[in-house]
Design an enzyme around this catalytic site. Structure first.
Site, PDB file in Angstrom:
ATOM      1  CG  HIS A   1      -3.079  -3.269 119.650  1.00 28.21           C
ATOM      2  ND1 HIS A   1      -2.373  -3.618 118.636  1.00 28.21           N
ATOM      3  CD2 HIS A   1      -4.476  -3.243 119.271  1.00 28.21           C
ATOM      4  CE1 HIS A   1      -3.289  -3.413 117.507  1.00 28.21           C
ATOM      5  NE2 HIS A   1      -4.608  -3.119 118.076  1.00 28.21           N
TER       6      HIS A   1
ATOM      7  CG  ASP B   1       0.303  -6.509 118.697  1.00 31.55           C
ATOM      8  OD1 ASP B   1      -0.415  -5.779 119.271  1.00 31.55           O
ATOM      9  OD2 ASP B   1      -0.255  -7.502 118.330  1.00 31.55           O
TER      10      ASP B   1
ATOM     11  CG  ASP C   1      -5.246  -2.319 114.174  1.00 32.05           C
ATOM     12  OD1 ASP C   1      -5.429  -2.286 115.354  1.00 32.05           O
ATOM     13  OD2 ASP C   1      -5.600  -3.253 113.737  1.00 32.05           O
TER      14      ASP C   1
ATOM     15  CD  GLU D   1      -5.609  -6.173 119.735  1.00 39.93           C
ATOM     16  OE1 GLU D   1      -6.919  -6.240 119.704  1.00 39.93           O
ATOM     17  OE2 GLU D   1      -4.765  -6.144 118.673  1.00 39.93           O
ATOM     18  CD  GLU D   2      -3.554  -6.280 115.273  1.00 39.39           C
ATOM     19  OE1 GLU D   2      -4.620  -7.090 114.970  1.00 39.39           O
ATOM     20  OE2 GLU D   2      -3.889  -5.387 114.786  1.00 39.39           O
TER      21      GLU D   2
ATOM     22  CD  GLU E   1      -7.746  -1.699 119.033  1.00 32.29           C
ATOM     23  OE1 GLU E   1      -7.687  -1.214 117.792  1.00 32.29           O
ATOM     24  OE2 GLU E   1      -7.371  -2.882 119.296  1.00 32.29           O
TER      25      GLU E   1
ATOM     26  CG  HIS F   1      -6.052  -6.107 110.285  1.00 29.34           C
ATOM     27  ND1 HIS F   1      -6.641  -7.057 110.922  1.00 29.34           N
ATOM     28  CD2 HIS F   1      -5.516  -5.266 111.408  1.00 29.34           C
ATOM     29  CE1 HIS F   1      -6.503  -7.033 111.970  1.00 29.34           C
ATOM     30  NE2 HIS F   1      -5.747  -5.918 112.330  1.00 29.34           N
TER      31      HIS F   1
END
Length: 408
Positions: A81, A83, A114, A148-149, A174, A374
């Site tokens: 992903h 995003d 991420d 995805e987030e 991931e 994050h």
């Protein structure tokens, strides 16, 4: 006669492309790409896929980019992903989250681990396959997926249901710290609402305070969290109250509605139905006549497409002796002359759709570390980008060889 897998050449090329991988990753980091705002980074990925020689590159109506290598019968996918979450409190960053930072070992910036690092390694794995002619009876589809987030797995619901792509297995890139991950807990987003009657705050006895009704529910939820399901591999189910909202005519009035959000993590054996029933059966919920429901997601992608789904993301796991797990272990041993660590993710991934909903085997191997996700000063490691590019280049041939040997 065993096929020539060219492990030494793969490792050498992956190392040679370290600076190209790093530059591509920094280019992606420099493009803000929060969920719903991925257009520019998708176009940048498409540009790089074309540059390194992918056979076909397309962007689907949801906005996912899909790059193809080969035209064989075995469909293999690798997913990242692309995003990201937002940057949070900028004062916590030592470097600009998008300009980032780079030295001989690390790259810093939002999305470094991420999970745009996985995207960079996949694209250059495609170049290694091209350079070394590592073709076999497979079609490799490299996906850069969106939203995805916001809603993990939604992109793969679309790819499977609407693009009509169903791979034989999917490698999720991931972050795994270059370990092999074979599962994760699921999750769901739950809403609990109490209703009251508003009145003037100077005479609260005339009304019915919805916030007061919610208080014992929150206490009961705290107790419930200690008594959830357990799986030996994935661990314990969990829940936390993550948000609280209310409605009231003013600050001088009794609240007439109160709603909380619950982040519920599901281990194997727990379902969305059982998770809702557990809450509905709490005495405080029954006494308050509270409504318990699951959130749904219907935000448009950057293309404007809306693909609604309920906010349920199933747990999933493949056994350690699964063919796909064995193949990745074998690839790791052949390339790095060492035993890999086999583990699981703590957080959630697109595997909730790939394996959780559709039972397509999913396996994880990615650069970067979970704890970077994050976080301010998010970073990834150049050595892991190189290691992953080598793995991704070898996996398709090893898979086809395994299947052909198995079939005799």
């Amino acid at each position: 006669m065993e096929k020539e897998f060219k492990e030494k050449e793969i490792l050498k090329l992956a190392e040679n492309y370290k600076e190209d991988i790093s530059k591509f990753l920094r280019d992606m980091i420099a493009i803000p790409s929060e969920s719903g705002n991925e257009k520019e980074i998708i176009l940048r990925i498409k540009e790089e896929m074309i540059k390194v020689g992918f056979d076909k590159v397309e962007i689907d109506p949801m906005g996912n980019v899909l790059g193809y290598i080969g035209k064989g019968k075995h469909i293999i996918a690798m997913d990242a992903h692309i995003d990201t979450v937002g940057i949070g409190d900028i004062s916590l960053w030592d470097y600009d989250p998008y300009m980032g930072y780079e030295d001989d070992e690390i790259i810093v910036g939002r999305g470094a681990s991420d999970q745009e690092g996985g995207m960079a390694s996949m694209v250059y794995a495609g170049k290694i396959i091209k350079d070394l002619n590592l073709y076999d009876d497979y079609t490799l589809i490299v996906t850069g997926t969106v939203q995805e987030e916001d809603c993990d797995g939604l992109c793969w619901q679309y790819i499977i249901n609407e693009d009509k792509i169903r791979p034989e297995f999917v490698v999720s890139t991931e972050p795994t710290s270059c370990k092999i991950y074979r599962g994760q807990r699921g999750r769901m987003e739950i809403k609990v609402t109490t209703n009251g009657i508003s009145c003037h705050g100077s005479a609260p006895e005339r009304g019915d305070n919805a916030i007061y009704k919610m208080a014992p529910i929150i206490n009961d939820l705290k107790g419930l969290s200690d008594n959830l399901g357990y799986d030996e591999f994935l661990g314990k189910g969990s829940l936390t109250v993550s948000e609280i909202f209310f409605s009231s005519p003013s600050r001088c009035a009794v609240a007439d509605k109160c709603t909380i959000s619950i982040d519920r993590r599901l281990t194997l054996g727990e379902t969305w139905q059982s998770a809702l029933i557990e809450i509905e059966n709490l005495p405080s919920v029954k006494n308050a006549k509270a409504q318990v429901s699951m959130y749904s997601y219907d935000k448009p992608s950057y293309t404007g497409l809306i693909y609604p789904t309920e906010c349920y993301f199933p747990s999933w796991m493949i056994p350690e002796d699964h063919d796909v797990c064995k193949i990745l272990v074998n690839c790791y041993k052949r390339l790095f002359k060492d035993e890999p660590v086999i583990d699981k993710w703590t957080f959630s991934t697109n595997g909730v759709a790939i394996m959780g909903r559709y039972n397509i085997p999913c396996i994880g191997f990615g650069p970067g570390h979970e704890e970077e996700a994050h976080a301010p000063n998010e970073k990834t490691f150049k050595s892991e980008l190189v290691k992953c590019a080598a793995m991704y280049a070898l996996i398709p041939m090893m898979y086809v060889n395994f299947i052909q040997n198995k079939e005799g």
